[in-house]
Design a protein around this motif. Structure first.
Motif, PDB file in Angstrom:
ATOM      1  N   ASP A 291     109.925  91.790  55.868  1.00  0.00           N
ATOM      2  CA  ASP A 291     109.374  90.449  56.560  1.00  0.00           C
ATOM      3  C   ASP A 291     110.003  89.355  55.934  1.00  0.00           C
ATOM      4  N   PHE A 292     110.313  89.295  54.605  1.00  0.00           N
ATOM      5  CA  PHE A 292     110.845  88.244  53.924  1.00  0.00           C
ATOM      6  C   PHE A 292     112.369  87.813  54.355  1.00  0.00           C
ATOM      7  N   LEU A 293     113.092  88.896  54.500  1.00  0.00           N
ATOM      8  CA  LEU A 293     114.427  88.721  54.880  1.00  0.00           C
ATOM      9  C   LEU A 293     114.593  88.387  56.660  1.00  0.00           C
ATOM     10  N   VAL A 294     113.775  88.975  57.275  1.00  0.00           N
ATOM     11  CA  VAL A 294     113.783  88.567  58.546  1.00  0.00           C
ATOM     12  C   VAL A 294     113.331  87.076  58.841  1.00  0.00           C
ATOM     13  N   ALA A 295     112.404  86.564  58.032  1.00  0.00           N
ATOM     14  CA  ALA A 295     112.057  85.133  58.097  1.00  0.00           C
ATOM     15  C   ALA A 295     113.104  84.198  57.810  1.00  0.00           C
ATOM     16  N   GLN A 296     113.904  84.689  56.824  1.00  0.00           N
ATOM     17  CA  GLN A 296     115.168  83.790  56.121  1.00  0.00           C
ATOM     18  C   GLN A 296     116.156  83.988  57.505  1.00  0.00           C
ATOM     19  N   ILE A 297     116.390  85.013  57.906  1.00  0.00           N
ATOM     20  CA  ILE A 297     117.140  85.225  59.158  1.00  0.00           C
ATOM     21  C   ILE A 297     116.857  84.208  60.264  1.00  0.00           C
TER      22      ILE A 297
END
Length: 666
Positions: A291-297
């Motif tokens: 969830d964190f990496l998808v939000a940054q992408i």
């Protein structure tokens, strides 16, 4: 006699046998001789001998009383004997003088009739009463009264002393009680200290035993347990630096557990309970990382976003997250990496498309066939007038001028899109080339550094290189297209060579930054620039050759016409000198293996052939022909005289020889 009565009277009255003459210290009177006393006894008041005797006796007794008062501080035995002797004498003196017990309470008129028995001459006697008058001696206190006063003072002193002693007894009693209490308390404290010492020794033994147990069981307990803090942080904590540290601890525990389990070491109930807990906690961590990496992408796809800020603050700070994800869920990690690659590919393609469009609005000088060496000025003007192209700002196709500053200036930054769109000046082609490639190299450096930092060691350097090319190849294609557009139709040899030198600087900078993945773009750019430079040099050579072919092979002018011809340098010579100067200035650090050296030799050969053929136009005037060649070579040597480098030294030496060959007859 007076002395006899004075000596015997007191003995009779007091009942004592001690004569007065044997103790002179008790008499206050001075010693007198018989001759001194006899006139007083015989001549004055003989008939009153008995009264005189009584007075003498009284005086003797008073003297004894005075002596007794003076010796009040003597020992008690002596004072008691003196008081006994003088008590009756004092009473007798009071009786004779009729003095009451309290003389100061009686008036003198009352005393006057009572003193008529003593005449005035009796008071003229000189007796020593120790500083007292006779009346004062009579009114002074008796030894008993003095003793009573002294006893009263001593009693008060003793009473005060008794009270002080009593108070001291009370204080000492209190001190004794306090000391007793203190001794009891001290004994209690001593017992408590002994008890504490015993307890401390027992606690030390227990602590040492516990430490030994912890040393033996600590590693095992740590392997078989997870603290509530780790579980709470992984499940509900914010993703920050402490969260990443807890994730590393979880990864270490998981790796250790798998290692123990694979070796068959752990087979107890605690290990069986720890396995499912670790698995669920790892799945929870993977979910939160995804969830964190998808939000940054997704944030990278936002308009007007600076990708490098997100990379530095949100990706590189938590690079352990992707390593953990790739280790425990490789499929999901590959999906995340592909999502990032596609996002950044779109990001760079969009950004560099916009930047290339902004740079395209910069006005650029157009150099065509009319700017070749052998193109005559009159033909050039006619061609310009006959063509429909728009003439821009005036320019010099053969003079390098300040264009080299673009190569010498260090730490330059690419111009922004906004400034490029508002720029109203006209520039040469290397300005667009430099700004675009400078921005491209900087972004390529940042992206490759990010990929090598964030995805390593999860991905190998070969995989990182493929990811880099997938992301930036569209931007590299835009750069190659821009370069091809700038140089495909131009005849600006100086601008193309400047782009070549700038591209070489980019290659050196990429090597210094350790970015090998961009070498393909640098090589592809060179493949566009070097061939175009050769083509432009060939066009210059062809133009000079055509100009030389247009000259007659034999002189057509007469001797008179040749005398009117000038020996000044030709325009082609001046153009060639300026072009050669620019090439040498841009090749100060070039080696022998560069193609520019062969290009200059071919161009120089064509120019020398043209000058030799042009010198034939002077006909039989050899001297003027030599002077013409001398002036042309001298001009070239003067123009390139300030250049440096190996290539410049060779060219200067060559033209020095040419100049010397034609200087004999000038």
């Amino acid at each position: 006699m007076w002395l006899d009565r004075l000596a015997g009277g007191p003995s009779t009255a007091s009942g004592q046998s001690t004569p007065q003459s044997t103790s002179k210290s008790y008499s206050p009177l001075p010693q007198r001789t018989a001759s001194t006393l006899s006139p007083y006894v015989t001549s004055q008041r003989v008939g009153h001998s008995s009264r005189s005797s009584s007075l003498s006796l009284a005086a003797n007794d008073s003297t004894t009383s005075l002596l007794s008062s003076r010796r009040a501080n003597e020992p008690s035995t002596r004072r008691l004997s003196a008081n006994a002797r003088t008590h009756d004498s004092v009473e007798t003196l009071r009786t004779l003088l009729f003095v009451p017990k309290k003389p100061f309470e009686t008036n003198e008129e009352d005393l006057a009739p009572q003193s008529s028995s003593i005449v005035e001459t009796d008071f003229e006697l000189c007796f020593d009463f120790g500083g007292f008058s006779l009346r004062g001696l009579a009114t002074s206190q008796s030894p008993d009264e003095v003793g009573a006063v002294e006893n009263q003072d001593e009693r008060e002193t003793f009473d005060s002393l008794h009270k002080s002693i009593s108070a001291c007894d009370v204080v000492l009693n209190s001190v004794e009680i306090n000391l007793s209490n203190f001794r009891n308390d001290l004994a209690t404290v001593s017992a408590d200290i002994e008890s504490l010492q015993e307890r401390s020794a027992a606690l030390n033994r227990r602590l040492e035993n516990r430490r030994e147990v912890e040393r033996a069981l600590g590693p095992l307990v740590e392997e078989l347990s997870l603290s509530p803090e780790i579980i709470s942080k992984i499940s509900t904590g914010n993703i920050d630096e402490p969260w990443a540290k807890v994730l590393s601890e979880l990864d270490r525990r998981s790796s250790l557990y798998k290692k123990k389990s694979s070796n068959g070491v752990q087979s107890n109930k605690a290990a069986e309970e720890l396995g499912p807990l670790l698995e669920r906690l790892i799945l929870k961590a993977i979910e939160r990382i995804r969830d964190f990496l998808v939000a940054q992408i997704k944030a990278l796809r936002s308009p007007h976003i600076n990708a490098q800020i997100i990379q530095q603050q949100n990706f590189l700070r938590f690079k352990e997250l992707y390593t953990f994800l790739h280790k425990h869920h490789m499929v999901l990690a590959d999906e995340i990496s592909r999502a990032y690659m596609n996002t950044m590919r779109w990001y760079y393609l969009n950004q560099f498309n916009r930047y290339q469009q902004a740079l395209a609005k910069i006005k650029t000088h157009v150099l065509d066939r009319t700017d070749l060496l052998g193109h005559e000025e009159t033909t050039r003007v006619a061609s310009v007038l006959s063509s429909a192209r728009l003439v821009g700002q005036p320019h010099d196709a053969f003079n390098l001028g300040r264009r080299i500053d673009l190569l010498k200036t260090k730490n330059q930054a690419a111009v922004s899109s906004h400034l490029a769109e508002e720029d109203q000046d006209t520039h040469y082609l290397e300005v667009q080339f430099h700004n675009f490639n400078l921005a491209l190299i900087d972004n390529a450096t940042a992206e490759y550094t990010f990929l090598a930092t964030f995805f390593s060691p999860a991905l190998s350097f070969a995989q990182i290189s493929r990811t880099f090319h997938y992301i930036l190849d569209p931007a590299f294609d835009i750069g190659l297209t821009l370069t091809k557009t700038l140089v495909s139709d131009t005849f600006d040899a100086m601008g193309v060579l400047l782009c070549i030198r700038l591209n070489q600087n980019y290659a050196f900078e990429l090597q210094r930054r350790k970015i090998p993945a961009a070498d393909g773009y640098i090589n592809a750019t060179n493949m566009l620039l070097w061939p175009r430079l050769q083509i432009i040099v060939d066009r210059h050579c062809e133009s000079v050759r055509q100009l030389a072919n247009s000259l007659p092979s034999k002189p057509t002018r007469s001797a008179g016409d040749s005398n009117k011809m000038t020996a000044a340098p030709h325009l082609v010579t001046q153009r060639f000198g300026q072009l050669l100067h620019g090439f040498l200035a841009l090749s100060a650090e070039a080696g022998d293996d560069e193609p520019v050296m062969a290009s200059l030799q071919r161009l120089r050969a064509e120019v020398e052939a043209f000058l030799n053929k042009q010198s034939l136009s002077y006909g039989s005037d050899k001297r003027k022909s030599e002077r013409f060649l001398y002036n042309n070579y001298s001009l070239i040597l003067t123009i390139i005289g300030d250049t440096t480098g190996k290539l410049a030294a060779e060219q200067q030496e060559h033209f020095e020889k040419r100049k010397a060959m034609h200087s004999q007859d000038t």
